[in-house]
Design a protein around this motif. Structure first.
Motif, PDB file in Angstrom:
ATOM      1  N   ALA A 172      49.236  45.559  46.917  1.00 29.62           N
ATOM      2  CA  ALA A 172      48.796  46.082  45.611  1.00 29.62           C
ATOM      3  C   ALA A 172      48.569  44.940  44.622  1.00 29.62           C
ATOM      4  CB  ALA A 172      49.844  47.065  45.074  1.00 29.62           C
ATOM      5  N   ALA A 173      49.447  43.944  44.648  1.00 34.20           N
ATOM      6  CA  ALA A 173      49.314  42.794  43.728  1.00 34.20           C
ATOM      7  C   ALA A 173      48.021  42.029  44.006  1.00 34.20           C
ATOM      8  CB  ALA A 173      50.520  41.869  43.880  1.00 34.20           C
ATOM      9  N   ILE A 174      47.763  41.748  45.283  1.00 28.84           N
ATOM     10  CA  ILE A 174      46.533  41.024  45.657  1.00 28.84           C
ATOM     11  C   ILE A 174      45.296  41.823  45.253  1.00 28.84           C
ATOM     12  CG2 ILE A 174      45.194  40.161  47.640  1.00 28.84           C
ATOM     13  CD1 ILE A 174      47.743  38.575  46.955  1.00 28.84           C
ATOM     14  N   THR A 175      45.359  43.123  45.476  1.00 28.60           N
ATOM     15  CA  THR A 175      44.215  43.976  45.121  1.00 28.60           C
ATOM     16  C   THR A 175      43.964  43.922  43.617  1.00 28.60           C
ATOM     17  OG1 THR A 175      44.812  45.427  46.947  1.00 28.60           O
ATOM     18  CG2 THR A 175      43.271  46.316  45.331  1.00 28.60           C
ATOM     19  N   ALA A 176      45.036  43.979  42.819  1.00 24.40           N
ATOM     20  CA  ALA A 176      44.881  43.931  41.357  1.00 24.40           C
ATOM     21  C   ALA A 176      44.219  42.624  40.923  1.00 24.40           C
ATOM     22  CB  ALA A 176      46.249  44.087  40.688  1.00 24.40           C
ATOM     23  N   ILE A 177      44.705  41.509  41.455  1.00 21.94           N
ATOM     24  CA  ILE A 177      44.142  40.198  41.072  1.00 21.94           C
ATOM     25  C   ILE A 177      42.658  40.139  41.431  1.00 21.94           C
ATOM     26  CG2 ILE A 177      44.221  37.709  41.548  1.00 21.94           C
ATOM     27  CD1 ILE A 177      47.270  38.078  42.107  1.00 21.94           C
ATOM     28  N   LYS A 178      42.330  40.581  42.639  1.00 21.36           N
ATOM     29  CA  LYS A 178      40.926  40.531  43.081  1.00 21.36           C
ATOM     30  C   LYS A 178      40.039  41.452  42.254  1.00 21.36           C
ATOM     31  CE  LYS A 178      41.445  38.972  47.846  1.00 21.36           C
ATOM     32  NZ  LYS A 178      41.309  39.300  49.268  1.00 21.36           N
ATOM     33  N   MET A 179      40.563  42.601  41.877  1.00 17.68           N
ATOM     34  CA  MET A 179      39.750  43.553  41.106  1.00 17.68           C
ATOM     35  C   MET A 179      39.523  43.064  39.670  1.00 17.68           C
ATOM     36  SD  MET A 179      38.721  45.753  43.164  1.00 17.68           S
ATOM     37  CE  MET A 179      37.990  46.978  42.088  1.00 17.68           C
ATOM     38  N   LYS A 218      56.678  39.424  42.919  1.00 15.40           N
ATOM     39  CA  LYS A 218      56.736  38.139  43.645  1.00 15.40           C
ATOM     40  C   LYS A 218      55.327  37.626  43.945  1.00 15.40           C
ATOM     41  CE  LYS A 218      59.004  36.096  47.665  1.00 15.40           C
ATOM     42  NZ  LYS A 218      58.301  36.129  48.929  1.00 15.40           N
ATOM     43  N   THR A 219      54.462  38.525  44.411  1.00 17.40           N
ATOM     44  CA  THR A 219      53.098  38.102  44.779  1.00 17.40           C
ATOM     45  C   THR A 219      52.279  37.743  43.541  1.00 17.40           C
ATOM     46  OG1 THR A 219      53.204  39.496  46.724  1.00 17.40           O
ATOM     47  CG2 THR A 219      51.029  38.795  46.053  1.00 17.40           C
ATOM     48  N   LEU A 220      52.445  38.505  42.454  1.00 21.86           N
ATOM     49  CA  LEU A 220      51.718  38.163  41.225  1.00 21.86           C
ATOM     50  C   LEU A 220      52.116  36.755  40.764  1.00 21.86           C
ATOM     51  CD1 LEU A 220      51.919  41.512  39.177  1.00 21.86           C
ATOM     52  CD2 LEU A 220      49.956  40.603  40.439  1.00 21.86           C
ATOM     53  N   LYS A 221      53.428  36.476  40.805  1.00 20.52           N
ATOM     54  CA  LYS A 221      53.915  35.157  40.369  1.00 20.52           C
ATOM     55  C   LYS A 221      53.440  34.051  41.324  1.00 20.52           C
ATOM     56  CE  LYS A 221      58.168  36.257  37.892  1.00 20.52           C
ATOM     57  NZ  LYS A 221      59.641  36.196  38.046  1.00 20.52           N
ATOM     58  N   THR A 222      53.411  34.349  42.613  1.00 24.68           N
ATOM     59  CA  THR A 222      52.926  33.362  43.602  1.00 24.68           C
ATOM     60  C   THR A 222      51.530  32.883  43.225  1.00 24.68           C
ATOM     61  OG1 THR A 222      54.211  34.336  45.382  1.00 24.68           O
ATOM     62  CG2 THR A 222      52.288  33.070  46.055  1.00 24.68           C
ATOM     63  N   HIS A 223      50.747  33.794  42.623  1.00 22.95           N
ATOM     64  CA  HIS A 223      49.363  33.438  42.283  1.00 22.95           C
ATOM     65  C   HIS A 223      49.196  33.078  40.808  1.00 22.95           C
ATOM     66  CE1 HIS A 223      47.877  34.018  46.271  1.00 22.95           C
ATOM     67  NE2 HIS A 223      48.700  35.039  46.359  1.00 22.95           N
ATOM     68  N   GLY A 224      50.318  32.771  40.156  1.00 25.55           N
ATOM     69  CA  GLY A 224      50.248  32.173  38.820  1.00 25.55           C
ATOM     70  C   GLY A 224      50.561  33.077  37.652  1.00 25.55           C
ATOM     71  N   ALA A 225      50.791  34.367  37.890  1.00 30.58           N
ATOM     72  CA  ALA A 225      51.048  35.284  36.766  1.00 30.58           C
ATOM     73  C   ALA A 225      52.348  34.901  36.053  1.00 30.58           C
ATOM     74  CB  ALA A 225      51.133  36.720  37.278  1.00 30.58           C
ATOM     75  N   ASN A 226      52.350  35.034  34.724  1.00 29.38           N
ATOM     76  CA  ASN A 226      53.544  34.760  33.921  1.00 29.38           C
ATOM     77  C   ASN A 226      54.361  36.035  33.773  1.00 29.38           C
ATOM     78  OD1 ASN A 226      53.150  31.985  33.178  1.00 29.38           O
ATOM     79  ND2 ASN A 226      51.382  32.716  32.001  1.00 29.38           N
ATOM     80  N   GLU A 227      55.675  35.892  33.842  1.00 31.32           N
ATOM     81  CA  GLU A 227      56.566  37.062  33.740  1.00 31.32           C
ATOM     82  C   GLU A 227      56.307  37.863  32.459  1.00 31.32           C
ATOM     83  OE1 GLU A 227      60.273  36.345  35.367  1.00 31.32           O
ATOM     84  OE2 GLU A 227      60.660  38.503  35.403  1.00 31.32           O
ATOM     85  N   PRO A 263      42.121  34.705  43.683  1.00 35.49           N
ATOM     86  CA  PRO A 263      41.881  33.958  42.442  1.00 35.49           C
ATOM     87  C   PRO A 263      43.186  33.630  41.701  1.00 35.49           C
ATOM     88  CG  PRO A 263      40.492  35.920  42.577  1.00 35.49           C
ATOM     89  CD  PRO A 263      41.517  36.032  43.661  1.00 35.49           C
ATOM     90  N   ASP A 264      43.098  32.687  40.783  1.00 34.65           N
ATOM     91  CA  ASP A 264      44.251  32.308  39.952  1.00 34.65           C
ATOM     92  C   ASP A 264      44.550  33.442  38.959  1.00 34.65           C
ATOM     93  OD1 ASP A 264      46.157  30.655  38.549  1.00 34.65           O
ATOM     94  OD2 ASP A 264      44.607  30.413  37.015  1.00 34.65           O
ATOM     95  N   ALA A 265      45.822  33.804  38.856  1.00 33.01           N
ATOM     96  CA  ALA A 265      46.198  34.946  37.999  1.00 33.01           C
ATOM     97  C   ALA A 265      46.916  34.506  36.721  1.00 33.01           C
ATOM     98  CB  ALA A 265      47.085  35.902  38.797  1.00 33.01           C
ATOM     99  N   SER A 266      46.895  33.198  36.416  1.00 36.49           N
ATOM    100  CA  SER A 266      47.713  32.708  35.293  1.00 36.49           C
ATOM    101  C   SER A 266      47.260  33.240  33.932  1.00 36.49           C
ATOM    102  CB  SER A 266      47.739  31.175  35.287  1.00 36.49           C
ATOM    103  OG  SER A 266      46.430  30.675  35.198  1.00 36.49           O
ATOM    104  N   LYS A 267      46.000  33.667  33.827  1.00 33.80           N
ATOM    105  CA  LYS A 267      45.524  34.178  32.527  1.00 33.80           C
ATOM    106  C   LYS A 267      45.410  35.709  32.532  1.00 33.80           C
ATOM    107  CE  LYS A 267      43.866  30.133  30.493  1.00 33.80           C
ATOM    108  NZ  LYS A 267      44.117  29.185  31.582  1.00 33.80           N
ATOM    109  N   MET A 268      45.935  36.320  33.555  1.00 33.95           N
ATOM    110  CA  MET A 268      45.800  37.786  33.691  1.00 33.95           C
ATOM    111  C   MET A 268      47.050  38.519  33.188  1.00 33.95           C
ATOM    112  SD  MET A 268      44.082  38.036  37.489  1.00 33.95           S
ATOM    113  CE  MET A 268      42.496  37.278  37.870  1.00 33.95           C
ATOM    114  N   ASP A 269      46.835  39.733  32.636  1.00 30.78           N
ATOM    115  CA  ASP A 269      47.939  40.597  32.176  1.00 30.78           C
ATOM    116  C   ASP A 269      47.999  41.843  33.074  1.00 30.78           C
ATOM    117  OD1 ASP A 269      46.953  39.113  29.601  1.00 30.78           O
ATOM    118  OD2 ASP A 269      49.012  39.775  29.211  1.00 30.78           O
TER     119      ASP A 269
END
Ligand code: DLZ
Length: 160
Positions: A148-155, A45-54, A17-23
């Motif tokens: 771990a990053a992918i798992t966090a986004i999916k969860m 790197k993986t969180l940012k690849t899926h849209g997370a903001n620094e 899923p898109d992570a741009s609105k996730m903290d």
């Protein structure tokens, strides 16, 4: 443990899923820092690849993996995060420290998942040797930080 059948960095990007609105919170152990730094970089790197903001990624360093549980609890209470990723590396030594630390951190993270309303992700390498840890922190078996990053986004997305 990953094997040559499963690379920690291989996944279907379209299923994430898109992570741009996730903290995100990341708590990272300083013990075996040459490994945990690689896990941290792989995670970010993986969180940012899926849209997370620094600015939506909050990082807390703790001395060792034993302290990950308390660090994760503290981070979740002090920052408005949707998930906390716990990164550490425990390498088997000559004493039974390994068993105590692994047992404590896995139990501790399970407890956090049951006690809080956000997911806490187990991004801890538990290996027999430093070489095995290197193989899983950006080496031939990928990077557990990516997993771990992918798992966090999916969860987080699981909660709707
Ligand atoms: C003491 C210790 C040992 C022997 N090995 C590790 C390890 O491989 N990985 C790790 O993350 N931490 C280790 N530690 C430190 C403990 O996690 C903890 O920081 C100390 O016991 C202080 O509570």
């Amino acid at each position: 443990m990953s094997t040559n059948l499963k690379n920690l960095s291989s996944y279907d990007k379209d299923s994430v899923p898109d992570a741009s609105k996730m903290d995100f919170g990341i708590v990272v152990s300083e013990w075996n820092h040459e490994i945990t730094n690689n896990l941290l970089h792989g995670t970010i790197k993986t969180l940012k690849t899926h849209g997370a903001n620094e600015q939506n990624i909050h990082i807390l360093h703790v001395p060792g993996s034993f302290e990950l549980t308390f660090g994760a609890k503290t981070l979740s209470e002090n920052e408005d995060v949707d998930a906390v990723i716990c990164l550490g590396c425990v390498i088997k030594g000559e004493t039974s420290h390994f068993d105590y630390i692994c047992q404590s951190v896995s139990y501790g993270i399970t407890e956090l998942n049951l006690s809080f309303d956000i997911p806490f992700i187990f991004g801890v390498l538990t290996t027999d040797t430093l070489e095995q840890a290197k193989d899983r922190a950006g080496g031939i078996y990928g990077n557990k930080g990516n997993e771990a990053a992918i798992t966090a986004i999916k969860m987080i997305a699981l909660q709707g």
